[in-house]
Design a protein around this motif. Sequence first.
Motif, PDB file in Angstrom:
ATOM      1  N   LEU A 104      30.390  34.855  32.389  1.00 42.41           N
ATOM      2  CA  LEU A 104      30.618  36.084  33.143  1.00 42.41           C
ATOM      3  C   LEU A 104      29.971  35.998  34.531  1.00 42.41           C
ATOM      4  CD1 LEU A 104      31.668  38.992  33.228  1.00 42.41           C
ATOM      5  CD2 LEU A 104      29.524  39.727  32.154  1.00 42.41           C
ATOM      6  N   VAL A 105      28.740  35.499  34.597  1.00 40.48           N
ATOM      7  CA  VAL A 105      28.050  35.362  35.879  1.00 40.48           C
ATOM      8  C   VAL A 105      28.788  34.378  36.783  1.00 40.48           C
ATOM      9  CG1 VAL A 105      25.929  34.504  36.960  1.00 40.48           C
ATOM     10  CG2 VAL A 105      25.776  36.030  34.997  1.00 40.48           C
ATOM     11  N   ARG A 106      29.310  33.291  36.198  1.00 41.13           N
ATOM     12  CA  ARG A 106      30.055  32.317  36.987  1.00 41.13           C
ATOM     13  C   ARG A 106      31.334  32.928  37.563  1.00 41.13           C
ATOM     14  NH1 ARG A 106      30.758  29.066  33.244  1.00 41.13           N
ATOM     15  NH2 ARG A 106      28.713  28.091  33.358  1.00 41.13           N
ATOM     16  N   GLU A 107      32.026  33.683  36.733  1.00 40.94           N
ATOM     17  CA  GLU A 107      33.244  34.340  37.218  1.00 40.94           C
ATOM     18  C   GLU A 107      32.932  35.369  38.310  1.00 40.94           C
ATOM     19  OE1 GLU A 107      35.035  36.011  33.797  1.00 40.94           O
ATOM     20  OE2 GLU A 107      35.640  34.071  32.932  1.00 40.94           O
ATOM     21  N   GLU A 108      31.858  36.136  38.118  1.00 39.98           N
ATOM     22  CA  GLU A 108      31.495  37.125  39.131  1.00 39.98           C
ATOM     23  C   GLU A 108      31.063  36.467  40.439  1.00 39.98           C
ATOM     24  OE1 GLU A 108      28.538  39.526  37.356  1.00 39.98           O
ATOM     25  OE2 GLU A 108      29.951  40.724  36.152  1.00 39.98           O
ATOM     26  N   ARG A 127      33.321  39.503  48.731  1.00 35.99           N
ATOM     27  CA  ARG A 127      32.122  39.993  49.418  1.00 35.99           C
ATOM     28  C   ARG A 127      31.910  41.490  49.173  1.00 35.99           C
ATOM     29  NH1 ARG A 127      29.123  35.588  50.787  1.00 35.99           N
ATOM     30  NH2 ARG A 127      30.467  33.985  51.709  1.00 35.99           N
ATOM     31  N   ASN A 128      32.040  41.903  47.942  1.00 32.40           N
ATOM     32  CA  ASN A 128      31.905  43.313  47.573  1.00 32.40           C
ATOM     33  C   ASN A 128      30.435  43.607  47.270  1.00 32.40           C
ATOM     34  OD1 ASN A 128      32.154  45.916  46.699  1.00 32.40           O
ATOM     35  ND2 ASN A 128      33.652  45.491  45.098  1.00 32.40           N
ATOM     36  N   PRO A 129      29.776  44.590  47.950  1.00 31.87           N
ATOM     37  CA  PRO A 129      28.343  44.877  47.679  1.00 31.87           C
ATOM     38  C   PRO A 129      28.124  45.421  46.274  1.00 31.87           C
ATOM     39  CG  PRO A 129      29.263  46.479  49.204  1.00 31.87           C
ATOM     40  CD  PRO A 129      30.296  45.404  49.073  1.00 31.87           C
ATOM     41  N   HIS A 130      29.086  46.216  45.780  1.00 33.54           N
ATOM     42  CA  HIS A 130      28.956  46.733  44.415  1.00 33.54           C
ATOM     43  C   HIS A 130      28.975  45.588  43.406  1.00 33.54           C
ATOM     44  CE1 HIS A 130      29.319  49.424  41.019  1.00 33.54           C
ATOM     45  NE2 HIS A 130      30.422  48.770  40.629  1.00 33.54           N
ATOM     46  N   LEU A 131      29.834  44.613  43.664  1.00 28.64           N
ATOM     47  CA  LEU A 131      29.887  43.442  42.786  1.00 28.64           C
ATOM     48  C   LEU A 131      28.597  42.623  42.884  1.00 28.64           C
ATOM     49  CD1 LEU A 131      31.667  41.875  40.828  1.00 28.64           C
ATOM     50  CD2 LEU A 131      32.591  40.609  42.769  1.00 28.64           C
ATOM     51  N   GLN A 132      27.964  42.652  44.087  1.00 26.71           N
ATOM     52  CA  GLN A 132      26.696  41.945  44.233  1.00 26.71           C
ATOM     53  C   GLN A 132      25.600  42.584  43.373  1.00 26.71           C
ATOM     54  OE1 GLN A 132      25.974  39.146  46.067  1.00 26.71           O
ATOM     55  NE2 GLN A 132      23.954  39.261  45.134  1.00 26.71           N
ATOM     56  N   LEU A 133      25.562  43.912  43.356  1.00 26.22           N
ATOM     57  CA  LEU A 133      24.582  44.601  42.505  1.00 26.22           C
ATOM     58  C   LEU A 133      24.833  44.305  41.036  1.00 26.22           C
ATOM     59  CD1 LEU A 133      24.482  48.072  44.303  1.00 26.22           C
ATOM     60  CD2 LEU A 133      22.774  46.246  44.427  1.00 26.22           C
ATOM     61  N   LEU A 134      26.125  44.329  40.642  1.00 26.56           N
ATOM     62  CA  LEU A 134      26.453  44.029  39.253  1.00 26.56           C
ATOM     63  C   LEU A 134      26.076  42.594  38.902  1.00 26.56           C
ATOM     64  CD1 LEU A 134      27.788  45.121  36.676  1.00 26.56           C
ATOM     65  CD2 LEU A 134      29.978  44.257  37.548  1.00 26.56           C
TER      66      LEU A 134
END
Length: 434
Positions: free
Chosen positions: A113-117, A125-132
């Motif tokens: 999951l971390v690799r896919e994210e 370059r989504n900041p919300h995705l960075q927090l997740l």
Amino acid sequence: MATEVIVAPLYQGSEISTSNRLRLATSPASKKALSSCTSTNQMDPARTKLTTIETKRIISVLDETIRKVELVTLLSAAAYNPENLEGLLEDDIIRAIQDHEDFCNTLLEMENLVREEEEELAESRNPHLQLLLDEHKHSLMLLKEEVKGSARNTLRIFLLNLQAGEILRTQIMGRSEEASVFLQHLIEFRGFVFEKLLTSPMEEKEKNTFMEEIHLQEKKNYDMIQDLEAQLSSTLKARDAEMEKENFVIKELKSHLHQVLKFSENHLLRTKQEAEKQQKAELRASQGRVAKIQQDIHVLRTQYHNIIEENRDSEQTLRKKKYKLETEIENWIQKYDTEMGEKQTEYEELAEIHTEEKAQLAELKEKHTVLIQEFVQIREERLINSKKKLEAEKELALMVRAATLIQAFWKGYLVRSLLKSKRKKKKGRGRGKK
């Protein structure tokens, strides 16, 4: 320590980096040098057993690590094949194996999951995705710690129950290829460390010197053989070129002869014979050159064997020197053991005297303790008596003072009574005179 090293390779499959594996293979030049040397005793350690406690502890740590690796690498297969262990192991052990496998599967899922994210974050370059992603990475670190703790707890169960560990080794055969390679490299590393621990610094230095000499001599001989082979190859190429040239000439002559066959058969036969004679002469000359080159190669090989014999003699000389040094060391060790035995005897005698004096000291301490208790008791009794005596003295002083006051008061009373009676007598006398 062992669980932290082996948890990652057990469940990541093909993601193991080959650069992290141990490379213990010997180089081709070393193998060639060792194969050319007939005496292998120079390369072997003089000892066959470990003598110091530190080296034995190192080997025991490696053996314990290998044993733990053997157990941990079988946990995944045991979790996928629990029917092989039914009736042989207790339910809590099987449950611990299943729990450990669940932790490992969860860890792999979280890593995927971390690799896919990370791939999605690199694209969007989504900041919300960075927090997740940061949250999932933190969860991944916690899962890794849980997997390590689970591996340690499972290993403790098998290390406390040796019979269960033996059952796991005999009943489960599904170790992964990466785990087998890692275990094999670990065993080879143990053998390498064992050989290193058996080799003393002096032997290591002699071995390195001997190997350097062999390598240098082998390199010289190899260069000489390469030069000779190059010369032979060039000679053979020249001969082949000449043969090809002659064959080409023969073919041309044959074609020409075929054209003029009807015109001059005798001339063609004579030319053919001369060509064959010339070919034979060239062949004999070439064979002579080849024989000369082979003779040179034989001479060089003889020199090579002579050099090997000289090296063997020098090796024997070094061995005698080594034996002499070992004998001197053995004598020093015996002298050391004798002196240490005498010191040990003296130490034991002093220890006995110390033990006796210590017993006497303990006895005196017990008596001293009893005397202190008696002294405290006597001091308390004296303090009580002194207090009583002080109180009695105070009471006596008070009584004496009271008696003194009473006596003084009484004396004053008597004096006043006497004075009153005297005054009355004087008054009676005065009235009579009047």
